[in-house]
Design a protein around this motif. Structure first.
Motif, PDB file in Angstrom:
ATOM      1  N   ARG A   1       0.843  -1.195   0.000  1.00  7.42           N
ATOM      2  CA  ARG A   1       0.000   0.000   0.000  1.00  7.42           C
ATOM      3  C   ARG A   1       0.877   1.244   0.000  1.00  7.42           C
ATOM      4  NH1 ARG A   1      -4.215  -2.472   4.512  1.00  7.42           N
ATOM      5  NH2 ARG A   1      -5.347  -3.831   3.047  1.00  7.42           N
ATOM      6  N   TYR A   2       1.148   1.745  -1.219  1.00  6.21           N
ATOM      7  CA  TYR A   2       2.004   2.911  -1.371  1.00  6.21           C
ATOM      8  C   TYR A   2       1.316   4.164  -0.842  1.00  6.21           C
ATOM      9  CZ  TYR A   2       4.146  -0.018  -5.059  1.00  6.21           C
ATOM     10  OH  TYR A   2       4.725  -1.029  -5.774  1.00  6.21           O
ATOM     11  N   HIS A   3       2.116   5.018  -0.205  1.00  2.00           N
ATOM     12  CA  HIS A   3       1.635   6.346   0.134  1.00  2.00           C
ATOM     13  C   HIS A   3       2.047   7.302  -0.991  1.00  2.00           C
ATOM     14  CE1 HIS A   3      -0.305   5.741   4.111  1.00  2.00           C
ATOM     15  NE2 HIS A   3       0.145   4.550   3.794  1.00  2.00           N
ATOM     16  N   ASN A   4       2.187   8.568  -0.771  1.00  5.69           N
ATOM     17  CA  ASN A   4       2.387   9.511  -1.873  1.00  5.69           C
ATOM     18  C   ASN A   4       3.794   9.375  -2.449  1.00  5.69           C
ATOM     19  OD1 ASN A   4       0.142  10.777  -0.086  1.00  5.69           O
ATOM     20  ND2 ASN A   4       0.000  11.859  -2.036  1.00  5.69           N
ATOM     21  N   VAL A   5       3.894   8.665  -3.558  1.00  3.31           N
ATOM     22  CA  VAL A   5       5.192   8.394  -4.171  1.00  3.31           C
ATOM     23  C   VAL A   5       5.580   9.569  -5.071  1.00  3.31           C
ATOM     24  CG1 VAL A   5       6.551   6.717  -5.466  1.00  3.31           C
ATOM     25  CG2 VAL A   5       4.520   5.953  -4.184  1.00  3.31           C
TER      26      VAL A   5
ATOM     27  N   ASP B   1       2.014  11.367   3.702  1.00  7.78           N
ATOM     28  CA  ASP B   1       3.363  10.806   3.824  1.00  7.78           C
ATOM     29  C   ASP B   1       3.926  10.705   2.412  1.00  7.78           C
ATOM     30  OD1 ASP B   1       5.498   8.767   3.802  1.00  7.78           O
ATOM     31  OD2 ASP B   1       4.928   8.381   5.878  1.00  7.78           O
ATOM     32  N   PHE B   2       5.010  11.433   2.140  1.00  7.22           N
ATOM     33  CA  PHE B   2       5.644  11.409   0.829  1.00  7.22           C
ATOM     34  C   PHE B   2       6.847  10.466   0.872  1.00  7.22           C
ATOM     35  CE2 PHE B   2       3.227  15.296   0.846  1.00  7.22           C
ATOM     36  CZ  PHE B   2       2.696  15.343  -0.441  1.00  7.22           C
ATOM     37  N   VAL B   3       6.821   9.453   0.019  1.00  3.25           N
ATOM     38  CA  VAL B   3       7.872   8.438   0.009  1.00  3.25           C
ATOM     39  C   VAL B   3       8.523   8.415  -1.372  1.00  3.25           C
ATOM     40  CG1 VAL B   3       6.168   6.620  -0.512  1.00  3.25           C
ATOM     41  CG2 VAL B   3       8.394   6.007   0.459  1.00  3.25           C
TER      42      VAL B   3
END
Length: 358
Positions: free
Chosen positions: A206-210, A249-251
């Motif tokens: 579950r990706y957050h803000n990529v 959350d930026f990842v």
């Protein structure tokens, strides 16, 4: 290990391919690379990987591609919120039916490796909240009346008081609130069903803000960091919706690629869903201001507009602890470093309204 990567010409998929190759794996990338998704031919494809033009609705080509494959990394998808609900059949076709066709090909090929696929934070809907009186609560969708009146934070559904945002875990309630979110959760459910039927490990990340290099731009499907960057490149002030206090959350895409490789190569059996995030909370306004600063004083500062999209959620951040405990994922790129580099990183030109690979 031979790994099949779907969407290997896309934003995240191409970075997964690069990291797998760097780690010594044999990689087959499949991607339709349609003119609808890519304005120009990708010039970043890894020369040490094999690349085939394959659409996710081509059962025969997918079945053939799976020969000799030890693991599957499924990144191909239509991403973002789209334009309006008229996109619904396109999202279902690309995400839900596309994943079903891939799983069918895996079943026909008697695949016995591991599946790792891209999911999204959007399956949670709103993030986690606590009320001083009622403790952990799950607010419903925000009302249009509140949003028009500048009331952006959801109230406690029981007493109407102000809530405190918290971090979601993988055990948090799932509440998809737009078409994209519904299709990503359907992908998770299909993978789980496949795992039960075959015994194969099926992992959903579950990706957050990529964000990061090769991110698509100039399309309704682009992420918020891409939209801010495009405004800066045009010399315009980025427009920030609501009051800019939305928590995210930026990842970095390098960290997302790392999470995929760690999940694909974990030595013990793993399955289920995992949050892939940095673990650091940032507001949209903070992100826009930091990215604008990377372009220098000539760019106007971000403008907080008060505008809203009815399908947006207010706050969504998560703890990545389960991924760390299970397969050792810890984000490596600090937000300040990654965002500074993103200000000048190469991006992928996409046609307006086009589907993109994740």
């Amino acid at each position: 290990m031979r790994v099949l990567v779907t969407g290997g010409a896309g934003f995240i998929g191409s970075h997964v391919v690069d990291l797998l190759v760097a780690d010594g794996h044999e990689v087959l990338s499949v991607d339709a690379v349609t003119t609808a998704a890519h304005a120009v031919e990708p010039d970043y494809l890894n020369a040490s990987a094999e690349h085939r033009r394959v659409a996710l609705d081509d059962l025969g080509a997918l079945t053939h591609a799976l020969r000799g494959v030890d693991a599957v990394c499924h990144q191909a998808a239509r991403v973002g919120l789209g334009v309006d609900f008229d996109d619904v059949t396109d999202y279902v076709a690309d995400n839900a039916l596309g994943t079903a066709t891939l799983l069918r090909a895996m079943f026909r090929s008697d695949f016995r490796g591991r599946l790792v696929q891209a999911s999204s934070m959007v399956v949670y809907g709103e993030g986690a909240y606590t009320c001083a009186t009622h403790h952990s609560v799950a607010p419903g969708p925000r009302s249009r009346t509140d949003l028009e009146n500048g009331i952006f934070d959801p109230p406690c559904p029981q007493c109407g008081s102000t809530l405190t945002p918290a971090m979601v875990t993988e055990a948090s309630r799932l509440d998809p609130r737009n078409v994209y979110a519904a299709t990503k959760l359907h992908q998770e459910h299909l993978a789980t069903a496949y795992s039960i039927a075959t015994g194969v490990d099926a992992v959903s990340l579950r990706y957050h803000n990529v964000y990061g290099p090769r991110m698509p731009r100039d399309t309704p499907y682009a992420g918020v960091a891409s939209i801010v960057r495009s405004a800066c490149e045009s010399g315009e002030a980025p427009r920030v919706f609501e009051d800019g206090a939305q928590r995210r959350d930026f990842v970095h895409v390098d960290d997302v690629a790392l999470a995929n490789v760690l999940a694909l190569t974990a030595p013990r059996r793993i399955s289920g869903a995992y949050n892939i995030a940095s673990g650091d909370v940032c507001t949209i306004a903070e992100m826009a201001d930091a990215l604008t600063s990377g372009f220098g004083e000539a760019i106007p500062r971000p403008v907080v507009t008060g505008d809203y999209r009815i399908s947006d959620v207010r706050h969504i951040t998560a703890t990545p602890d389960l991924a760390r405990q299970t397969f050792g994922f810890v984000a490596q790129v600090p937000f300040s470093v990654g965002l500074r580099a993103f200000a000048t990183a190469p991006m992928r030109a996409s046609l307006r309204g086009a589907p993109t690979s994740a």
